[in-house]
Design a protein around this motif. Structure first.
Motif, short mmCIF file in Angstrom:
data_model
loop_
_atom_site.label_atom_id
_atom_site.label_comp_id
_atom_site.label_asym_id
_atom_site.label_seq_id
_atom_site.Cartn_x
_atom_site.Cartn_y
_atom_site.Cartn_z
N ALA A 46 0.84 -1.21 0.00
CA ALA A 46 0.00 0.00 0.00
C ALA A 46 0.87 1.25 0.00
O ALA A 46 1.99 1.24 0.55
CB ALA A 46 -0.90 -0.02 1.23
N PRO A 47 0.38 2.32 -0.62
CA PRO A 47 1.16 3.57 -0.62
C PRO A 47 1.47 4.02 0.81
O PRO A 47 0.62 3.92 1.70
CB PRO A 47 0.21 4.56 -1.30
N GLY A 48 2.69 4.46 1.03
CA GLY A 48 3.07 4.97 2.35
C GLY A 48 3.67 3.92 3.28
O GLY A 48 4.16 4.26 4.36
N ALA A 49 3.62 2.66 2.88
CA ALA A 49 4.21 1.62 3.75
C ALA A 49 5.73 1.80 3.79
O ALA A 49 6.33 2.22 2.80
CB ALA A 49 3.86 0.24 3.20
N PRO A 50 6.35 1.49 4.92
CA PRO A 50 7.82 1.60 4.97
C PRO A 50 8.46 0.71 3.89
O PRO A 50 8.02 -0.43 3.70
CB PRO A 50 8.17 1.07 6.37
N ALA A 51 9.44 1.24 3.21
CA ALA A 51 10.12 0.46 2.17
C ALA A 51 11.23 -0.37 2.83
O ALA A 51 12.20 0.18 3.35
CB ALA A 51 10.70 1.37 1.11
N VAL A 52 11.06 -1.69 2.81
CA VAL A 52 11.99 -2.57 3.53
C VAL A 52 13.37 -2.52 2.90
O VAL A 52 14.39 -2.58 3.59
CB VAL A 52 11.43 -4.02 3.55
N HIS A 53 13.41 -2.41 1.57
CA HIS A 53 14.69 -2.31 0.86
C HIS A 53 14.72 -1.03 0.03
O HIS A 53 15.21 -1.03 -1.11
CB HIS A 53 14.93 -3.54 -0.01
N GLY A 54 14.22 0.04 0.62
CA GLY A 54 14.20 1.33 -0.08
C GLY A 54 15.59 1.86 -0.40
O GLY A 54 15.74 2.76 -1.24
N ASP A 55 16.59 1.30 0.26
CA ASP A 55 17.97 1.76 0.02
C ASP A 55 18.61 1.08 -1.18
O ASP A 55 19.74 1.40 -1.53
CB ASP A 55 18.82 1.50 1.27
N GLY A 110 19.26 -0.14 -5.12
CA GLY A 110 19.12 0.37 -6.48
C GLY A 110 18.83 -0.74 -7.47
O GLY A 110 18.57 -1.89 -7.09
N GLU A 111 18.91 -0.37 -8.76
CA GLU A 111 18.58 -1.31 -9.84
C GLU A 111 19.44 -2.56 -9.81
O GLU A 111 19.00 -3.65 -10.16
CB GLU A 111 18.81 -0.61 -11.18
N ARG A 112 20.69 -2.38 -9.39
CA ARG A 112 21.62 -3.51 -9.46
C ARG A 112 21.25 -4.64 -8.51
O ARG A 112 21.77 -5.74 -8.61
CB ARG A 112 23.06 -3.02 -9.20
N SER A 113 20.34 -4.35 -7.58
CA SER A 113 19.90 -5.42 -6.67
C SER A 113 18.84 -6.31 -7.31
O SER A 113 18.48 -7.35 -6.75
CB SER A 113 19.36 -4.84 -5.37
N ARG A 114 18.31 -5.91 -8.45
CA ARG A 114 17.31 -6.69 -9.19
C ARG A 114 16.06 -6.94 -8.35
O ARG A 114 15.52 -8.05 -8.33
CB ARG A 114 17.91 -8.01 -9.69
N ILE A 115 15.59 -5.92 -7.67
CA ILE A 115 14.32 -5.98 -6.94
C ILE A 115 13.28 -5.34 -7.86
O ILE A 115 13.52 -4.25 -8.41
CB ILE A 115 14.42 -5.21 -5.61
N ALA A 116 12.13 -6.00 -8.02
CA ALA A 116 11.16 -5.52 -9.02
C ALA A 116 10.73 -4.08 -8.74
O ALA A 116 10.72 -3.24 -9.64
CB ALA A 116 9.94 -6.45 -9.04
N ASP A 117 10.34 -3.78 -7.50
CA ASP A 117 9.87 -2.43 -7.17
C ASP A 117 10.13 -2.17 -5.68
O ASP A 117 9.24 -2.38 -4.85
CB ASP A 117 8.38 -2.30 -7.50
N PRO A 118 11.33 -1.71 -5.34
CA PRO A 118 11.66 -1.53 -3.91
C PRO A 118 10.72 -0.56 -3.21
O PRO A 118 10.41 -0.75 -2.03
CB PRO A 118 13.10 -0.97 -3.95
N ALA A 119 10.24 0.46 -3.90
CA ALA A 119 9.39 1.45 -3.24
C ALA A 119 8.06 0.84 -2.80
O ALA A 119 7.47 1.29 -1.81
CB ALA A 119 9.13 2.63 -4.20
N ARG A 120 7.59 -0.17 -3.52
CA ARG A 120 6.32 -0.83 -3.15
C ARG A 120 6.56 -2.16 -2.45
O ARG A 120 5.63 -2.94 -2.25
CB ARG A 120 5.46 -1.05 -4.41
N ASN A 121 7.80 -2.45 -2.07
CA ASN A 121 8.16 -3.69 -1.39
C ASN A 121 7.91 -4.93 -2.25
O ASN A 121 7.71 -6.04 -1.73
CB ASN A 121 7.39 -3.84 -0.06
N VAL A 122 7.93 -4.77 -3.55
CA VAL A 122 7.69 -5.91 -4.44
C VAL A 122 9.05 -6.49 -4.87
O VAL A 122 9.80 -5.84 -5.60
CB VAL A 122 6.86 -5.50 -5.66
N ALA A 123 9.32 -7.69 -4.39
CA ALA A 123 10.58 -8.34 -4.76
C ALA A 123 10.51 -8.89 -6.18
O ALA A 123 11.48 -8.85 -6.93
CB ALA A 123 10.89 -9.47 -3.78
#
Ligand code: FES
Length: 700
Positions: free
Chosen positions: A294-303, A305-318
């Motif tokens: 949900a919008p506003g949830a703490p980003a667990v891996h907000g730190d 970048g792209e090189r980590s290959r996380i689908a969407d860090p801002a939405r916590n989607v691995a």
């Protein structure tokens, strides 16, 4: 044996420290029975028996039990041990010495109620049926004479390690003899863990820990090598996001390690870990996967970048998967019955009886011609070697990983959980370092099955033919995203792929939360999604008034159908042998037979229920799973007779690959299985082996 135990020391640790490695540790709480020994002939859990109580009394281990048969010749076993070999009453064998000791102490009354007699002995692998066969004296494998005639493939030959397993001589990870290099000056490592679900580590004050007598060093986030990686191991490293640090400054689940205390004894290391002062800034946790997106949830891996290959860090989607074949809305519109339901499954612990453990030591300087050696409980020695080399900045040739027999895996050892930290400590101290997780750590701080929420919508015509299937899957990957994508893709792909339906759609997300990380687990996502799809189909069958078997018969894939999958690499895969129709008929008939039996034996007033479900799993990854093997003619050191030594890279953890490798080699060479000796699970033996997971050990 003679010796003076430490005050309060239990018999288990005293025996093991005295070299009696037939005595295993599964819980240290009197629950699992892996440590069972005889005290004056009675079976006891040695982990809850004070060592001092054994003074002047006869203590017998599984090795000692075998010694009682010595008068029958070299290699002779106690009758109970012979029975466990004959019935193959084991898989990984970690529980087996304890099982044998309990079985050997039974009287006739106890034999009459085996579930009660064995309530103090847990086995994670066998389901107890083969243990019961052993205790009841049934033979389920061929004798050596029988196995010697004809091709062994397709026949039940005995596991090569059987006699070693039942006597406790089979070496597991920590069963290294005292004269090995891993034991010279051995240090013990205990991990200090955070109590917070989400926090930033501001400082670790090690002064009080270093003041504990015996503490040698403390590793903190200041010692982190600074290389992001995934604890998950796959042939292709990039299948998993690089979201993990060896000692991170951000805590993402309660139980995450924040420091490692290395000491001369485990007790000193534990005291040091308790004395550490950790300064934290507590952050807002996110404990629910839907809320995490949900919008506003703490980003667990907000730190990251792209090189980590996380689908969407801002939405916590691995990782996420979206796709549609045909037109699901139109398919639902033409359906005579539609069912929608949401099915939730919880986390599950692997509970392998041997907890994660590793010992690391150096042979010279690994940066100057020497080697780092790690002995560990792993399903993937080669992939662990590669990860260690990358994280620690060493050439792969400068790292050797060895696995002994592994005490159960189930996917939980397709991870690098303790190897990295013991290796770092060994490099820092120049001494062997060992870490063995407690059962509590194993539950709290290692990977689990992914908890999932699966919304299923299915529609069908009156005749039962499916018109549409739609899945909405939310998978909780916890604090780290190892296996997040693979589990999600397999779960969605094969549960849909087994049904022929023109209109299918899936939306799936693997979501970070600040809870313990999920990972590989038997079935790899299918258990969760199949549970949902099959439950929904049963509801649909009920709504249509159609027998659930019949609903499946009308909709399952048949030879010639295309394989629909979420994975591009699977699109050219074809169905090979096909027995699904026969399988449905056989199960249907067997259940009908048992229905009458159940009605007869059920106590008055009891209801009898039954259910069925269907699943397909693509067990052979279509890419990136390969292995080398080597065969050589050698002389048997005992008899001097020629044998074939087959070397493979994969580990044996109760999956039976050792038995199968011997069968394959014996059949190929026209030899009896007894003429083949197997060497395995050592990165020095062969060039490469992806590892044993996904039921690929035999296929590869
Ligand atoms: Fe019993 Fe593996 S054989 S725990």
């Amino acid at each position: 044996m003679e010796g003076t135990p430490r005050p309060g020391q239990c018999l288990r640790t005293w025996l093991r420290e005295s070299g009696a490695t037939a005595v295993k540790k599964g819980c240290d709480a009197g629950d699992c029975g892996a440590c069972t020994v005889h005290l004056d002939g009675a079976a006891v859990h040695s982990c809850i028996t004070p060592a001092a109580r054994a003074q002047g009394r006869a203590v017998t281990t599984a090795a000692g039990l075998a010694a009682t048969a010595a008068d029958r010749g070299p290699g002779a076993l106690h009758p109970v041990q012979e029975a466990f070999v004959a019935a193959q009453g084991f898989q990984c064998g970690f529980c087996t010495p304890g099982m044998v000791m309990t079985a050997a102490a039974l009287d006739d009354d106890q034999r009459a109620d085996l579930p009660r007699a064995f309530k103090g002995n847990l086995c994670r692998c066998t389901g107890y049926r083969s243990v019961r066969d052993a205790v009841c004296g049934r033979r389920t494998v061929l004798t050596a004479d029988e196995a010697g005639a004809g091709s062994p493939v397709g026949r039940s030959v005995a596991a090569p390690a059987g006699p070693a397993v039942v006597t406790g001589a089979a070496r597991f990870t920590l069963d290294d003899p005292p004269d090995e290099p891993s034991r010279a000056g051995l240090l013990h490592l205990v991990l200090a863990r955070s109590p917070h679900a989400h926090a930033r580590v501001l400082a670790v004050d090690a002064a009080a820990a270093l003041a504990v007598p015996g503490v040698v060093t403390v590793l903190t986030p200041d010692d982190d090598p600074g290389v992001l990686y995934s604890s998950a191991r796959h042939e292709h490293r990039t299948d998993d996001p690089d979201d993990t640090l060896l000692l991170d400054r951000v805590v993402r689940f309660a139980g995450q390690r924040v420091a490692a205390v290395v000491a001369e004894s485990e007790g000193a290391a534990r005291a040091g870990a308790a004395a550490l002062a950790v300064g934290d800034e507590v952050l807002e946790p996110v404990l629910d996967a839907e809320a995490a997106m949900a919008p506003g949830a703490p980003a667990v891996h907000g730190d990251k970048g792209e090189r980590s290959r996380i689908a969407d860090p801002a939405r916590n989607v691995a990782a996420e998967v979206h796709g549609e074949l045909g037109d699901v809305a139109a398919g639902l519109a033409e359906a005579d019955a539609v069912h929608t339901g949401t099915y939730r499954s919880q986390r599950v612990a692997h509970a392998a009886l041997e907890t994660l453990a590793a010992t690391a030591w150096t042979e010279g300087d690994p940066r100057d011609g020497g080697r780092l050696v790690v002995r560990t409980s792993t399903q993937v020695p080669f992939l662990t070697r590669d990860a260690l080399a990358r994280v620690l900045g060493l050439a792969p040739a400068r790292v050797r990983v060895v696995a002994e027999r592994v005490g159960g895996g189930f996917g939980g050892k397709q991870e690098m959980v303790v190897e990295d930290v013991v290796a770092l400590a060994a490099l820092r101290t120049g001494r062997p370092v060992r870490c063995e997780l407690t059962r509590a750590e194993q539950f709290a701080a290692t990977t689990t099955r992914h908890a999932m929420s699966v919304e299923v919508t299915v529609g069908a015509r009156r005749d039962g033919v499916l018109t549409a299937v739609r899945l909405r899957v939310v998978s909780d990957t916890g604090a780290y995203g190892g296996h997040a994508a693979g589990v999600l893709f397999h779960g969605c792909g094969e549960s849909l792929g087994v049904y022929r339906c023109a209109n299918k759609a899936v939306d799936g997300w693997a979501v970070y939360t600040t809870t313990p990380p999920a990972g590989a687990f038997r079935g790899y996502g299918l258990s969760q999604v199949v549970f949902a799809v099959e439950s929904a189909l049963d509801e649909l069958a009920r709504a249509l008034g159609i027998d659930p078997y019949e609903l499946r018969r009308r909709n399952v894939v048949v030879p010639g159908d295309p394989m629909t999958s979420t994975s591009d690499e699977s699109r050219d895969v074809e169905y090979g042998s096909y027995g699904l129709d026969e399988c449905l008929d056989l199960v249907d008939a067997a259940m009908a037979r048992d229905r009458a039996v159940a009605a007869r034996v059920a106590p008055p007033g009891w209801l009898v229920g039954e259910g069925m479900a269907l699943a397909m799993i693509d067990t052979a990854p279509p890419r990136g799973h390969h292995a080398h093997a080597r065969a050589a003619l050698v002389a048997d050191p005992g008899t001097g007779r020629a044998r074939v030594r087959v070397s493979v890279g994969t580990a044996e953890f109760g999956n039976g690959t050792s038995t199968v490798h011997v069968q394959l080699a014996a059949a190929a060479l026209g030899l009896p299985p007894a003429a083949v000796v197997l060497a395995q699970s050592d990165t020095d033996l062969v060039r490469h082996d992806t590892g044993a997971y996904g039921s690929t050990g035999t296929v590869v």
